[in-house]
Design an enzyme around this catalytic site. Structure first.
Site, PDB file in Angstrom:
ATOM      1  N   ARG A  29      -3.020  -7.195   5.277  1.00 27.41           N
ATOM      2  CA  ARG A  29      -3.836  -7.522   4.107  1.00 27.41           C
ATOM      3  C   ARG A  29      -5.311  -7.619   4.497  1.00 27.41           C
ATOM      4  O   ARG A  29      -5.643  -8.061   5.596  1.00 27.41           O
ATOM      5  CB  ARG A  29      -3.386  -8.853   3.494  1.00 27.41           C
ATOM      6  CG  ARG A  29      -4.063  -9.120   2.151  1.00 27.41           C
ATOM      7  CD  ARG A  29      -3.757 -10.502   1.620  1.00 27.41           C
ATOM      8  NE  ARG A  29      -4.512 -10.732   0.397  1.00 27.41           N
ATOM      9  CZ  ARG A  29      -4.790 -11.920  -0.097  1.00 27.41           C
ATOM     10  NH1 ARG A  29      -4.387 -13.018   0.525  1.00 27.41           N
ATOM     11  NH2 ARG A  29      -5.496 -12.034  -1.210  1.00 27.41           N
ATOM     12  N   HIS A  30      -6.171  -7.229   3.581  1.00 30.15           N
ATOM     13  CA  HIS A  30      -7.621  -7.277   3.796  1.00 30.15           C
ATOM     14  C   HIS A  30      -8.126  -8.707   4.014  1.00 30.15           C
ATOM     15  O   HIS A  30      -7.444  -9.687   3.704  1.00 30.15           O
ATOM     16  CB  HIS A  30      -8.355  -6.667   2.602  1.00 30.15           C
ATOM     17  CG  HIS A  30      -8.099  -7.407   1.317  1.00 30.15           C
ATOM     18  ND1 HIS A  30      -8.715  -8.597   0.994  1.00 30.15           N
ATOM     19  CD2 HIS A  30      -7.268  -7.127   0.287  1.00 30.15           C
ATOM     20  CE1 HIS A  30      -8.292  -9.017  -0.181  1.00 30.15           C
ATOM     21  NE2 HIS A  30      -7.397  -8.149  -0.630  1.00 30.15           N
ATOM     22  N   HIS A  44      -3.316  -4.599   0.035  1.00 24.44           N
ATOM     23  CA  HIS A  44      -3.554  -5.806  -0.755  1.00 24.44           C
ATOM     24  C   HIS A  44      -2.252  -6.596  -0.906  1.00 24.44           C
ATOM     25  O   HIS A  44      -1.164  -6.025  -0.822  1.00 24.44           O
ATOM     26  CB  HIS A  44      -4.098  -5.415  -2.127  1.00 24.44           C
ATOM     27  CG  HIS A  44      -5.251  -4.461  -2.042  1.00 24.44           C
ATOM     28  ND1 HIS A  44      -6.561  -4.865  -2.034  1.00 24.44           N
ATOM     29  CD2 HIS A  44      -5.281  -3.096  -1.932  1.00 24.44           C
ATOM     30  CE1 HIS A  44      -7.358  -3.815  -1.937  1.00 24.44           C
ATOM     31  NE2 HIS A  44      -6.599  -2.722  -1.868  1.00 24.44           N
ATOM     32  N   GLU A  80      -4.619  -2.369  -5.098  1.00 28.72           N
ATOM     33  CA  GLU A  80      -3.908  -3.526  -5.644  1.00 28.72           C
ATOM     34  C   GLU A  80      -3.417  -3.206  -7.064  1.00 28.72           C
ATOM     35  O   GLU A  80      -3.879  -2.255  -7.703  1.00 28.72           O
ATOM     36  CB  GLU A  80      -4.849  -4.746  -5.654  1.00 28.72           C
ATOM     37  CG  GLU A  80      -4.223  -6.050  -6.156  1.00 28.72           C
ATOM     38  CD  GLU A  80      -2.987  -6.474  -5.365  1.00 28.72           C
ATOM     39  OE1 GLU A  80      -1.944  -5.796  -5.521  1.00 28.72           O
ATOM     40  OE2 GLU A  80      -3.047  -7.458  -4.637  1.00 28.72           O
ATOM     41  N   ARG A 111     -12.858  -3.728   0.111  1.00 32.24           N
ATOM     42  CA  ARG A 111     -12.364  -4.815   0.967  1.00 32.24           C
ATOM     43  C   ARG A 111     -11.341  -4.308   1.983  1.00 32.24           C
ATOM     44  O   ARG A 111     -11.277  -4.818   3.108  1.00 32.24           O
ATOM     45  CB  ARG A 111     -11.792  -5.955   0.119  1.00 32.24           C
ATOM     46  CG  ARG A 111     -10.690  -5.584  -0.868  1.00 32.24           C
ATOM     47  CD  ARG A 111     -10.479  -6.743  -1.850  1.00 32.24           C
ATOM     48  NE  ARG A 111      -9.389  -6.562  -2.793  1.00 32.24           N
ATOM     49  CZ  ARG A 111      -9.513  -5.987  -3.996  1.00 32.24           C
ATOM     50  NH1 ARG A 111     -10.687  -5.498  -4.373  1.00 32.24           N
ATOM     51  NH2 ARG A 111      -8.477  -5.895  -4.819  1.00 32.24           N
TER      52      ARG A 111
END
Length: 211
Positions: free
Chosen positions: A10-11, A152, A84, A60
């Protein structure tokens, strides 16, 4: 058996994560702390000697993936299929605002019912677009190879659920990922299995879209 692995990362943190504001497909950059998180995590993930890096095209995720690319020398391939969940009218709202304005819809989603949050995508539709992108990239790995996927929270959850064969109503059982944490899938004779989940940051809180 080819023994491949997929690391779903995940970012890093964004300002909307801190505000518990649903980002969805809104393109929000990392905070300074989010960039620091990405750099710290990248040092750990580089030690896995990944063979390929795949990332969402949102800022991101791009910035997070770039930190690992800088350490490994690998080129990042970006794919909008890893974005996302699009959540329509929910996007930009805080958690509290969503519960207040869309309480019945929120409760139905938490019960595992198929819900178009804010008029957006179903979770199964997110898996329909994201999981094949990951699978195609994993198929190109050498035996014993490792793919890092930067995406995401919600998209990672649905992709894991799809790849390990869980019914969509059970995907909520996979807890959310903290910023810059990751989950690892390993290849077995019966397909993909979950080896690690939300690794790298516990006990950091889960802040974000799909917790």
């Amino acid at each position: 058996m080819r023994g491949r692995k997929i690391v779903l990362w995940r970012h890093g943190q964004t300002s909307w994560n801190l505000e518990r504001r649903f980002q969805g497909t809104t393109d929000i950059p990392l905070t300074t702390e989010g960039l620091n998180q990405a750099r710290r995590a990248a040092r750990l993930l580089a030690a896995l000697r990944p063979d390929a890096i795949l990332a969402s095209d949102l800022t991101r995720a791009r910035a997070t993936a770039a930190e690992l690319a800088a350490l490994t020398g690998l080129e990042v391939r970006h794919d909008e299929g890893l974005r996302e969940t699009y959540a329509g009218r929910w996007q930009g709202l805080t958690h509290e605002e969503i519960v207040e304005r869309y309480g019945e819809q929120y409760a139905a989603w938490k019960r595992g019912e198929p819900v178009r949050r804010g008029g957006g995508e179903l979770e199964s539709e997110v898996a329909d677009r994201a999981a094949p992108v990951v699978e195609r990239s994993a198929d190109k790995l050498p035996d014993g190879g490792t793919l890092v996927v930067v995406s995401h929270g919600g998209t990672i959850r649905t992709t894991i659920g799809r790849l390990i064969g869980l019914a969509p109503a059970s995907w909520e059982a996979l807890g959310g990922l903290s910023n810059c944490s990751w989950s690892v899938l390993g290849e077995s004779l019966r397909g993909w299995r979950l080896l690690e989940h939300n690794a790298g940051s516990l006990p950091e809180p889960v802040l974000g879209d799909d917790d």
